[in-house]
Design a protein around this motif. Sequence first.
Motif, PDB file in Angstrom:
ATOM      1  N   ALA A 445      43.077  50.381  31.100  1.00 35.94           N
ATOM      2  CA  ALA A 445      42.502  49.062  31.414  1.00 35.94           C
ATOM      3  C   ALA A 445      42.299  48.235  30.148  1.00 35.94           C
ATOM      4  O   ALA A 445      41.182  47.903  29.780  1.00 35.94           O
ATOM      5  CB  ALA A 445      41.176  49.251  32.151  1.00 35.94           C
ATOM      6  N   LEU A 446      43.387  47.910  29.477  1.00 37.00           N
ATOM      7  CA  LEU A 446      43.270  47.166  28.222  1.00 37.00           C
ATOM      8  C   LEU A 446      43.256  45.652  28.417  1.00 37.00           C
ATOM      9  O   LEU A 446      42.815  44.927  27.539  1.00 37.00           O
ATOM     10  CB  LEU A 446      44.432  47.512  27.287  1.00 37.00           C
ATOM     11  N   ALA A 447      43.772  45.189  29.546  1.00 38.91           N
ATOM     12  CA  ALA A 447      43.881  43.742  29.741  1.00 38.91           C
ATOM     13  C   ALA A 447      42.536  43.201  30.248  1.00 38.91           C
ATOM     14  O   ALA A 447      42.262  43.191  31.448  1.00 38.91           O
ATOM     15  CB  ALA A 447      45.007  43.424  30.715  1.00 38.91           C
ATOM     16  N   ILE A 448      41.714  42.771  29.324  1.00 44.16           N
ATOM     17  CA  ILE A 448      40.361  42.329  29.673  1.00 44.16           C
ATOM     18  C   ILE A 448      40.403  41.031  30.472  1.00 44.16           C
ATOM     19  O   ILE A 448      39.623  40.840  31.411  1.00 44.16           O
ATOM     20  CB  ILE A 448      39.526  42.149  28.378  1.00 44.16           C
ATOM     21  N   GLY A 449      41.305  40.128  30.125  1.00 48.87           N
ATOM     22  CA  GLY A 449      41.392  38.845  30.831  1.00 48.87           C
ATOM     23  C   GLY A 449      41.553  39.010  32.334  1.00 48.87           C
ATOM     24  O   GLY A 449      40.737  38.504  33.121  1.00 48.87           O
ATOM     25  N   PRO A 450      42.590  39.726  32.775  1.00 45.86           N
ATOM     26  CA  PRO A 450      42.735  39.933  34.220  1.00 45.86           C
ATOM     27  C   PRO A 450      41.549  40.630  34.865  1.00 45.86           C
ATOM     28  O   PRO A 450      41.184  40.331  36.009  1.00 45.86           O
ATOM     29  CB  PRO A 450      44.008  40.791  34.303  1.00 45.86           C
ATOM     30  N   ARG A 451      40.919  41.532  34.147  1.00 51.92           N
ATOM     31  CA  ARG A 451      39.755  42.228  34.728  1.00 51.92           C
ATOM     32  C   ARG A 451      38.594  41.250  34.933  1.00 51.92           C
ATOM     33  O   ARG A 451      37.893  41.307  35.948  1.00 51.92           O
ATOM     34  CB  ARG A 451      39.320  43.379  33.821  1.00 51.92           C
ATOM     35  N   ILE A 452      38.399  40.372  33.962  1.00 56.49           N
ATOM     36  CA  ILE A 452      37.338  39.365  34.113  1.00 56.49           C
ATOM     37  C   ILE A 452      37.670  38.443  35.281  1.00 56.49           C
ATOM     38  O   ILE A 452      36.802  38.114  36.105  1.00 56.49           O
ATOM     39  CB  ILE A 452      37.168  38.563  32.807  1.00 56.49           C
ATOM     40  N   SER A 453      38.918  38.061  35.367  1.00 61.50           N
ATOM     41  CA  SER A 453      39.328  37.149  36.439  1.00 61.50           C
ATOM     42  C   SER A 453      39.118  37.788  37.819  1.00 61.50           C
ATOM     43  O   SER A 453      38.611  37.150  38.748  1.00 61.50           O
ATOM     44  CB  SER A 453      40.804  36.776  36.234  1.00 61.50           C
ATOM     45  N   ARG A 454      39.490  39.045  37.947  1.00 57.54           N
ATOM     46  CA  ARG A 454      39.304  39.737  39.229  1.00 57.54           C
ATOM     47  C   ARG A 454      37.822  39.862  39.572  1.00 57.54           C
ATOM     48  O   ARG A 454      37.414  39.692  40.728  1.00 57.54           O
ATOM     49  CB  ARG A 454      39.946  41.123  39.157  1.00 57.54           C
ATOM     50  N   CYS A 455      37.047  40.173  38.569  1.00 54.81           N
ATOM     51  CA  CYS A 455      35.597  40.285  38.780  1.00 54.81           C
ATOM     52  C   CYS A 455      35.037  38.938  39.242  1.00 54.81           C
ATOM     53  O   CYS A 455      34.213  38.870  40.161  1.00 54.81           O
ATOM     54  CB  CYS A 455      34.922  40.744  37.492  1.00 54.81           C
ATOM     55  N   TYR A 456      35.503  37.878  38.619  1.00 51.42           N
ATOM     56  CA  TYR A 456      35.012  36.530  38.947  1.00 51.42           C
ATOM     57  C   TYR A 456      35.330  36.189  40.409  1.00 51.42           C
ATOM     58  O   TYR A 456      34.501  35.608  41.114  1.00 51.42           O
ATOM     59  CB  TYR A 456      35.661  35.516  38.002  1.00 51.42           C
ATOM     60  N   THR A 457      36.518  36.570  40.859  1.00 49.87           N
ATOM     61  CA  THR A 457      36.903  36.293  42.249  1.00 49.87           C
ATOM     62  C   THR A 457      35.958  37.012  43.221  1.00 49.87           C
ATOM     63  O   THR A 457      35.460  36.417  44.187  1.00 49.87           O
ATOM     64  CB  THR A 457      38.352  36.762  42.483  1.00 49.87           C
ATOM     65  N   LEU A 458      35.698  38.280  42.941  1.00 49.55           N
ATOM     66  CA  LEU A 458      34.796  39.053  43.810  1.00 49.55           C
ATOM     67  C   LEU A 458      33.369  38.500  43.737  1.00 49.55           C
ATOM     68  O   LEU A 458      32.668  38.412  44.753  1.00 49.55           O
ATOM     69  CB  LEU A 458      34.801  40.526  43.381  1.00 49.55           C
ATOM     70  N   LEU A 459      32.971  38.132  42.532  1.00 48.42           N
ATOM     71  CA  LEU A 459      31.614  37.626  42.331  1.00 48.42           C
ATOM     72  C   LEU A 459      31.411  36.301  43.065  1.00 48.42           C
ATOM     73  O   LEU A 459      30.360  36.076  43.686  1.00 48.42           O
ATOM     74  CB  LEU A 459      31.367  37.455  40.826  1.00 48.42           C
ATOM     75  N   THR A 460      32.405  35.456  42.990  1.00 52.63           N
ATOM     76  CA  THR A 460      32.308  34.139  43.646  1.00 52.63           C
ATOM     77  C   THR A 460      32.069  34.299  45.144  1.00 52.63           C
ATOM     78  O   THR A 460      31.215  33.618  45.738  1.00 52.63           O
ATOM     79  CB  THR A 460      33.589  33.318  43.390  1.00 52.63           C
ATOM     80  N   ALA A 461      32.805  35.228  45.743  1.00 50.81           N
ATOM     81  CA  ALA A 461      32.627  35.467  47.184  1.00 50.81           C
ATOM     82  C   ALA A 461      31.241  36.038  47.463  1.00 50.81           C
ATOM     83  O   ALA A 461      30.576  35.659  48.443  1.00 50.81           O
ATOM     84  CB  ALA A 461      33.705  36.434  47.666  1.00 50.81           C
ATOM     85  N   PHE A 462      30.769  36.932  46.585  1.00 48.35           N
ATOM     86  CA  PHE A 462      29.457  37.554  46.783  1.00 48.35           C
ATOM     87  C   PHE A 462      28.342  36.521  46.661  1.00 48.35           C
ATOM     88  O   PHE A 462      27.381  36.518  47.443  1.00 48.35           O
ATOM     89  CB  PHE A 462      29.274  38.680  45.752  1.00 48.35           C
ATOM     90  N   VAL A 463      28.479  35.634  45.669  1.00 50.87           N
ATOM     91  CA  VAL A 463      27.437  34.632  45.424  1.00 50.87           C
ATOM     92  C   VAL A 463      27.280  33.707  46.633  1.00 50.87           C
ATOM     93  O   VAL A 463      26.166  33.271  46.970  1.00 50.87           O
ATOM     94  CB  VAL A 463      27.745  33.823  44.145  1.00 50.87           C
ATOM     95  N   GLN A 464      28.381  33.421  47.292  1.00 52.98           N
ATOM     96  CA  GLN A 464      28.324  32.523  48.451  1.00 52.98           C
ATOM     97  C   GLN A 464      27.393  33.072  49.528  1.00 52.98           C
ATOM     98  O   GLN A 464      26.644  32.337  50.171  1.00 52.98           O
ATOM     99  CB  GLN A 464      29.722  32.327  49.032  1.00 52.98           C
ATOM    100  N   ASN A 465      27.429  34.387  49.713  1.00 52.02           N
ATOM    101  CA  ASN A 465      26.609  35.000  50.755  1.00 52.02           C
ATOM    102  C   ASN A 465      25.254  35.487  50.257  1.00 52.02           C
ATOM    103  O   ASN A 465      24.349  35.732  51.047  1.00 52.02           O
ATOM    104  CB  ASN A 465      27.361  36.185  51.377  1.00 52.02           C
ATOM    105  N   ASN A 466      25.172  35.682  48.922  1.00 48.09           N
ATOM    106  CA  ASN A 466      23.937  36.255  48.353  1.00 48.09           C
ATOM    107  C   ASN A 466      23.525  35.474  47.106  1.00 48.09           C
ATOM    108  O   ASN A 466      23.500  36.021  46.001  1.00 48.09           O
ATOM    109  CB  ASN A 466      24.161  37.723  47.973  1.00 48.09           C
ATOM    110  N   PRO A 467      23.211  34.208  47.246  1.00 51.20           N
ATOM    111  CA  PRO A 467      22.996  33.379  46.045  1.00 51.20           C
ATOM    112  C   PRO A 467      21.825  33.824  45.178  1.00 51.20           C
ATOM    113  O   PRO A 467      21.817  33.541  43.991  1.00 51.20           O
ATOM    114  CB  PRO A 467      22.750  31.983  46.632  1.00 51.20           C
ATOM    115  N   SER A 468      20.863  34.521  45.746  1.00 51.39           N
ATOM    116  CA  SER A 468      19.694  34.922  44.949  1.00 51.39           C
ATOM    117  C   SER A 468      19.739  36.384  44.528  1.00 51.39           C
ATOM    118  O   SER A 468      18.775  36.907  43.968  1.00 51.39           O
ATOM    119  CB  SER A 468      18.409  34.691  45.762  1.00 51.39           C
ATOM    120  N   ALA A 469      20.853  37.033  44.805  1.00 51.48           N
ATOM    121  CA  ALA A 469      20.936  38.472  44.519  1.00 51.48           C
ATOM    122  C   ALA A 469      20.983  38.736  43.015  1.00 51.48           C
ATOM    123  O   ALA A 469      21.296  37.857  42.210  1.00 51.48           O
ATOM    124  CB  ALA A 469      22.178  39.059  45.179  1.00 51.48           C
TER     125      ALA A 469
END
Lengths: 582, 255
Positions: A445-469
Motif C-alpha cells: 500500500a505505497l500509493a498514499i494518494g489513492p488511499r486518501i481519495s478512497r477514504c474520502y469517498t467513504l467518509l463523505t457518504a458516512f458524514v451525510q448520514n452521521n454528521p455529528s459522529a
Amino acid sequence: MSWADTLSTTDNLRPADQVMQLDRLGSMFASRLSFARSLVRKMIKERWQIGNAVFDLNDQGHGTAIYRITTPQGLYHCVIFCRELRADQRSDRVIAEAWDVTFAIVEGDVEAELLQHMADNVPLQEAGRLSSRVLVLSRANKSLRNFGQFVAALAAGEQPDPAALTAVGYLYRTTAVYGNGKFGIADFARLERNTDFNRPFSAQMLAVYVLRQFSIEQLNHLAKVQAPDTAVELAPELQRYLGIGNSTGLGMAPFLINHPQLIQQWIYGRERALACARLQPASNKCRNKLLALMRRAHRYLQQTVTEDQAQTQRNRNIVQSVQEVIDWLERTPAHPALYRELTDWADNHSSVEAQELINTLLIEMYPELVDSLDDELGCHETMDLQPDMKVRKLKELIEQNFAWALSYSEESAEDNYWFWYRSAEKEEPRLGIRAEESGVEKETALAIGPRISRCYTLLTAFVQNNPSAMVVEFLMARPKQKEIVRRIQTMAPTPYGEIRANLWHRDMKPMHLLRTKLSFFGAGRFDPKSDRWVRITLFQGAPLAVELTNPALALDQLDDWSFPLQPNRQPEKQQGKQAETE
Amino acid sequence: MKVSFNELQGLSRKAFSGVGFDDGDASDAADMVVWMEAHGLNGIQSLKRSLAFILEEDQSHSPEIIYQDADLCVIDAHNRTALNNASLAIELGYAKCRARGLSVTKIRHCHNRMLIVGYLSRVARRNMSVTAFWRDSHQPLTEILVSFKADEEAPEICMYSLDDVPDDTEPNDGITLVMVNHVNLMPDFKADQTLNNLLHQDKHSMNNWQEHALAEGIEVEPEMWDRLKELATRILVESSDDSRQGAGAGTSDSD
C-alpha cells in the motif's frame, strides 16, 4: 513529534504544493545538510581518528582489514572481509549472494570471539545473524574497469587518469547498507542515545566512508605487491577525488512513503535553511562567492558522464540552464534582495533542476546559519489516532491538506497503471503493470494518494448520514480505513511529509523517488541504468581520514567539498618511475 | 536466537499481514507483541500460544458494538483475538473519556487479552490514565489488573488468585477498561483482603527489561521465528523473469 524551529523564517518557507511535487523532489541535489556532508563535518569538528588496526591482505588483496574509529564519545571498529568473487556471482542486485567485500561497524572492541562470529556471518549478509553490537552491515563490489587499470597504473609508477574517476567515481560500489536492527544488529533506538550516531543514517555513512579509505589502501597494497620496485601510491588529490559508489533501485521508495514524519523533518530542515539563506542581504562579496560556487557546480555538471541518454540530455539542459543563471548573476549587481530576485527570476526562466541547484548553493553560502539543522533532521515517529475528532472535521482536513490526492479516479486506467509489490526474491520491491502482471492481490500500500481519495469517498457518504459522529465510529463501520485515517490526522498539520503524487499513475517516474532520498544522503553523479535503477557516488571530494585530524586544516577549508572537480592532473610518471630512471 | 526490536516488529507486521490482518491492524498487532516482549511480558509466547487459533479465524470480521451510551460501550469480539479486535474498542473508550472525563469499555468474547496491554500504552502516552481488569482462569480464580498512569510508558501489573471464590462465578472471556482523563487509577490491594499475590510487576522493572533487551536483543525460539517468516512470505509475489524486469536493474554489473 515536535517541529523544532531554531531559524525563525517560517513565513518565508516555500509552499508544500511546490516543494512536494515529485518531479521537483527528483531534481534535488545533495546539500550541506545531506547526511554524508553532515557526518564529515562532525568528524572534522570533533577530530575523529580513523586508523588501520589490522591489514591482513594476501597478494590478491583478499583477507581481513580492521579500522579503529575513535571519537570524543566512543570507540568503534569497521571490520572488512575481502574474498574472491567468481565472475558468475557478480551482481549489484540486492538478490546477489556473494560480494567482493563485506563489512560491518562494531561498537567497542572486536574481541577474538566476536571477530570469528563476524567472519562466519558478515560475508553471508542477509543470510547471517549479527551481534547487537554491530551497528551497520554492508557489502560492495569492485568497479572492475577502474580497479584493474588503477592497479596497473600505480604498479607502473604512474598515476591513473583522473578522467577515469570522473566517468566512474569509485573503486567499490555498495549494493546495500543495512542499519536499524536488520539481521540482529543494533536498533536505531539504541543509536538515538549515542551522540556519535543519533543523526539519520550517520552510522551507515561512516561505514561507506571507511570503505573508501580501505579501497585506497587496498589499491596501494596491490600495486606494491605487483611491482614492489616501481609502484607508487595514489596521489592525495586522486584519493580525495575517489568516492564510493552505490547502486540502488526501488527499495528507496518504501522508506520515503513509510516514514512521512522523518521526510517532513528532512524537507522542513532544508526549506528552513533555504528560507533563511534567501533572506540574507547579498553584499558584493556574497555575490562573488555565489558565482564561484555556481561556476564550480557548472563545471562539475559539464564533467559528469552517464551512458543513459535521458540523463545525458538532462545534464545538457542543466548545464545550459546554469550558464544562464551565471550570466544573470554576472550582469546583476549585488543588492540586499538579490537572492529573492534570483530565485524569482529562475522560477520563470530556469529548469526545475537549475532552480534546485540555486537553492542548494544558497544553503551552501551560510554555514553559520544552517549547520545547526544537522541535529534537527531526526524525529521520534509515532502515529496515533484521534478517535474523538468529528467526522466533519476529518473531511475538512482532507479537503484542506490533501486536495492533491482527490483527483485520483478509480475508473482511470492511467491513474491505476502501476502496482507495487515485494518479490519472494529477498523481498525486493518491484513495480508491475496492473492490467498485465500477476501479484496484484499482494500489492503493497505505497500509493498514499489513492488511499486518501478512497477514504474520502467513504467518509463523505458516512458524514451525510452521521454528521455529528466521531472518527472512531466511522472506523467501526469502516475498519480498513484505520491506517490511512491515522496518517491523515498525524500528517495534516505538517506541510512536507507527503510526496504529492499518485504512485500508481502511468506517468509516475520512480527515478524521482530514488533521487529524492539519495540527495539527502549526499549522492552525486547520478548515473541511471534504467528508469528505476541508478548508480551514484558518495564522498567524492571529501577530506581523507588523515586530514580530519590535521590541525593545520580548518573546518571551512575541509568542509568545502561539494561538486568536486576532476583534479587538474595528467597521467604522469611518478616517484617509482623516476627512481627507475635515476 | 537473538533478534532486534525493529526486526521483530517488521517480521511480525508482515506475518500478521500474511494471516490476513488489514495494514493498520497488522501494524498495531506487531507493536503490541513487541511492546509486551520488550517489557518482559512474554509477547512472543502469548502469540505462539494463540497462533493456531488466529490462523483459524476469519480476519475480515470486525468487532461489533452491542451497546453504547455516552459513558459506556460494550463490544463483542466474537471469540477472536484481541490483536486485531481490541484497538478500535479501546479508541472508542478513549473518545468517550475525552468527552466525559471517565469511560468504561467492556470487550466480550476475546482471547489474547494480555496483549491488549501493548495497545493501552498508546492510550497512556496520550495523557490518559487507563486500567484494565479481567479474570484469566477459573481454577484458581485469577484476576489481572493493569494500570497505566497518564503519560507513563510502562504500567503497574498485579496478577493474583482468590482463595474465596463466590459460588456463582462462571468463567468469562471479557475484559473491562476504565479510562479517566484527570486523575490516575492505580492498583492498591485492600488491606483486609487475603490475596495470593502471583505477580506484581512495576514500571521500573519493565523499563529495566526494555533497556536490557535494547542492548542485548530479544530472545526468540528459532521455530517461532521460522513460523513468522513463513507467514510473512504469504504477502510476497513469486518471482519470474517478467517480475525481475520490474525491479529495473540490468543484468550486467560492469562499470
